[in-house]
Design an enzyme around this catalytic site. Structure first.
Site, PDB file in Angstrom:
ATOM      1  N   SER A   1       0.857  -1.192   0.000  1.00  0.00           N
ATOM      2  CA  SER A   1       0.000   0.000   0.000  1.00  0.00           C
ATOM      3  C   SER A   1       0.885   1.231   0.000  1.00  0.00           C
ATOM      4  CB  SER A   1      -0.887   0.022   1.247  1.00  0.00           C
ATOM      5  OG  SER A   1      -1.303   1.355   1.497  1.00  0.00           O
TER       6      SER A   1
ATOM      7  N   HIS B   1      -1.582  -1.474  -3.993  1.00  0.00           N
ATOM      8  CA  HIS B   1      -2.817  -1.077  -3.313  1.00  0.00           C
ATOM      9  C   HIS B   1      -2.842   0.448  -3.112  1.00  0.00           C
ATOM     10  CE1 HIS B   1      -6.099  -1.980  -0.380  1.00  0.00           C
ATOM     11  NE2 HIS B   1      -5.597  -0.979   0.326  1.00  0.00           N
TER      12      HIS B   1
ATOM     13  N   ASP C   1      -4.884   3.606  -1.369  1.00  0.00           N
ATOM     14  CA  ASP C   1      -5.860   4.000  -0.360  1.00  0.00           C
ATOM     15  C   ASP C   1      -6.388   5.384  -0.683  1.00  0.00           C
ATOM     16  OD1 ASP C   1      -5.929   1.759   1.475  1.00  0.00           O
ATOM     17  OD2 ASP C   1      -3.801   2.181   1.750  1.00  0.00           O
TER      18      ASP C   1
ATOM     19  N   MET D   1      -8.785   8.396  -0.015  1.00  0.00           N
ATOM     20  CA  MET D   1      -9.523   8.957   1.130  1.00  0.00           C
ATOM     21  C   MET D   1      -9.942  10.385   0.825  1.00  0.00           C
ATOM     22  SD  MET D   1      -7.070   7.654   4.203  1.00  0.00           S
ATOM     23  CE  MET D   1      -6.329   6.011   4.175  1.00  0.00           C
TER      24      MET D   1
ATOM     25  N   HIS E   1      -8.727   0.990  -3.247  1.00  0.00           N
ATOM     26  CA  HIS E   1      -9.565   0.852  -2.043  1.00  0.00           C
ATOM     27  C   HIS E   1     -10.185   2.215  -1.783  1.00  0.00           C
ATOM     28  CE1 HIS E   1      -9.399   0.262   2.649  1.00  0.00           C
ATOM     29  NE2 HIS E   1     -10.631   0.424   2.210  1.00  0.00           N
TER      30      HIS E   1
ATOM     31  N   MET F   1     -12.160   4.860   0.087  1.00  0.00           N
ATOM     32  CA  MET F   1     -12.698   5.278   1.391  1.00  0.00           C
ATOM     33  C   MET F   1     -13.246   6.679   1.207  1.00  0.00           C
ATOM     34  SD  MET F   1      -9.561   3.730   3.595  1.00  0.00           S
ATOM     35  CE  MET F   1      -8.540   3.628   2.133  1.00  0.00           C
TER      36      MET F   1
ATOM     37  N   MET G   1     -10.946  -5.249   6.861  1.00  0.00           N
ATOM     38  CA  MET G   1     -10.053  -4.291   7.520  1.00  0.00           C
ATOM     39  C   MET G   1      -9.631  -4.842   8.880  1.00  0.00           C
ATOM     40  SD  MET G   1      -9.627  -1.824   5.417  1.00  0.00           S
ATOM     41  CE  MET G   1      -8.570  -0.887   6.522  1.00  0.00           C
TER      42      MET G   1
ATOM     43  N   GLY H   1      -8.150   4.895   7.549  1.00  0.00           N
ATOM     44  CA  GLY H   1      -7.824   6.322   7.624  1.00  0.00           C
ATOM     45  C   GLY H   1      -6.327   6.568   7.656  1.00  0.00           C
ATOM     46  N   PHE H   2      -5.590   5.688   8.283  1.00  0.00           N
ATOM     47  CA  PHE H   2      -4.154   5.946   8.469  1.00  0.00           C
ATOM     48  C   PHE H   2      -3.336   4.667   8.337  1.00  0.00           C
ATOM     49  CE2 PHE H   2      -6.664   8.994  10.793  1.00  0.00           C
ATOM     50  CZ  PHE H   2      -6.145  10.189  10.324  1.00  0.00           C
TER      51      PHE H   2
ATOM     52  N   GLY I   1       0.209   2.566   9.441  1.00  0.00           N
ATOM     53  CA  GLY I   1       1.031   2.449  10.638  1.00  0.00           C
ATOM     54  C   GLY I   1       0.278   2.156  11.930  1.00  0.00           C
TER      55      GLY I   1
ATOM     56  N   ASP J   1      -6.261  -6.055   5.295  1.00  0.00           N
ATOM     57  CA  ASP J   1      -5.588  -4.757   5.194  1.00  0.00           C
ATOM     58  C   ASP J   1      -5.497  -4.085   6.563  1.00  0.00           C
ATOM     59  OD1 ASP J   1      -4.746  -2.234   4.420  1.00  0.00           O
ATOM     60  OD2 ASP J   1      -6.533  -1.754   3.244  1.00  0.00           O
ATOM     61  N   GLY J   2      -4.263  -3.793   6.992  1.00  0.00           N
ATOM     62  CA  GLY J   2      -4.061  -2.991   8.199  1.00  0.00           C
ATOM     63  C   GLY J   2      -3.222  -3.686   9.255  1.00  0.00           C
TER      64      GLY J   2
ATOM     65  N   GLY K   1       1.526  -1.753   4.231  1.00  0.00           N
ATOM     66  CA  GLY K   1       1.950  -0.377   3.986  1.00  0.00           C
ATOM     67  C   GLY K   1       3.262  -0.083   4.688  1.00  0.00           C
TER      68      GLY K   1
END
Ligand code: DX5
Ligand code: ZN
Length: 222
Positions: A7, A32, A34, A36, A65, A67, A136, A141-142, A144, A174-175, A196
């Site tokens: 990501s 990937h 993200d 947003m 993806h 969002m 998820m 949203g973020f 890390g 993811d995440g 990511g």
């Protein structure tokens, strides 16, 4: 074959092209994105123009993806820009069937995404209409953030729902996936692993991608 999807959310955008090339050379399977909008999630990233630039140089499939609010409004632009896979959240897509048909009609793979706080039962009908599901394992949203441990149980349950209702579809997670837990997540039933900060936070992105890809591949033999 399980897939590794870096990501770019955690990439250094100054050297984005070089960093994506390092992922490609390291054996990544898709990239990937993200997307947003500052409304559905409390962060703003990028739009279709970025995918369009990358598509010209990147040989891997692009995975968008979304969002964002009203995703259906922007889906044609993302597919036109080069998205091969597009996913929308079950939480903000009231006419989910119509939106999934829109994605497929444009020639991309259609996916549905589910947040950590949403019951898996919300996916039951969608499983008949998607090419892939994205679970998820952090709140979106973020980059890390820490992997929510409960996601492993949800992943196993979702895997069995898929086996029962529509075994052909892929399961993406993811995440918070890193070197330390990627094998466990893969073994719990993920087909596509999004990483990511676990890749772009490394000193050597090529070597880190190669290492994670080897771990994903090794998980298939366990
Ligand atoms: C979160 C995004 C994720 C995120 C993953 O909203 O959907 O794709 O970038 O990043 P890490 O691997 O750092 O959790
Ligand atoms: Zn994502």
């Amino acid at each position: 074959m399980k897939k590794l999807a870096p990501s770019i959310l955690s990439a250094d955008f100054w050297s984005l092209g070089e960093q994506i090339s390092a992922c490609v050379e390291g054996g990544a399977d898709l990239i990937h994105f993200d997307v947003m909008d500052g409304h559905f999630v409390p962060n703003i990233t990028f739009g279709p123009h970025l995918l369009e630039s990358i598509k010209k140089h990147c040989p891997l499939p692009l995975d968008a993806h979304l969002m964002i609010e009203n995703p259906e409004r922007y889906i044609p632009d993302f597919v036109k820009a080069g998205a091969d896979m597009v996913s929308v959240h079950v939480e903000n897509t009231p006419h989910l069937h119509r939106t999934l048909e829109l994605i497929k009609g444009l020639g991309a793979k259609a996916g549905v995404v589910i947040n950590p706080g949403t019951p898996l039962s919300a996916l039951e009908e969608a499983l008949y209409h998607v090419d892939f599901v994205l679970l998820m394992s952090v709140n979106p949203g973020f980059g890390g953030q820490r992997f929510i441990e409960r996601s492993l149980q949800r992943l196993r349950k979702l895997r069995s729902m898929i086996e029962l209702l529509n075994p052909g579809i892929l399961l993406e997670v993811d995440g918070g996936i890193k070197e330390e837990n990627i094998v466990e997540v893969a073994k719990a039933g993920a087909d596509i692993l999004v990483v990511g900060s676990g890749i772009f936070g490394a000193e050597d992105i090529r070597a880190q991608t190669r290492k994670l890809k080897a771990l994903v591949t090794s998980s298939e033999a366990l």
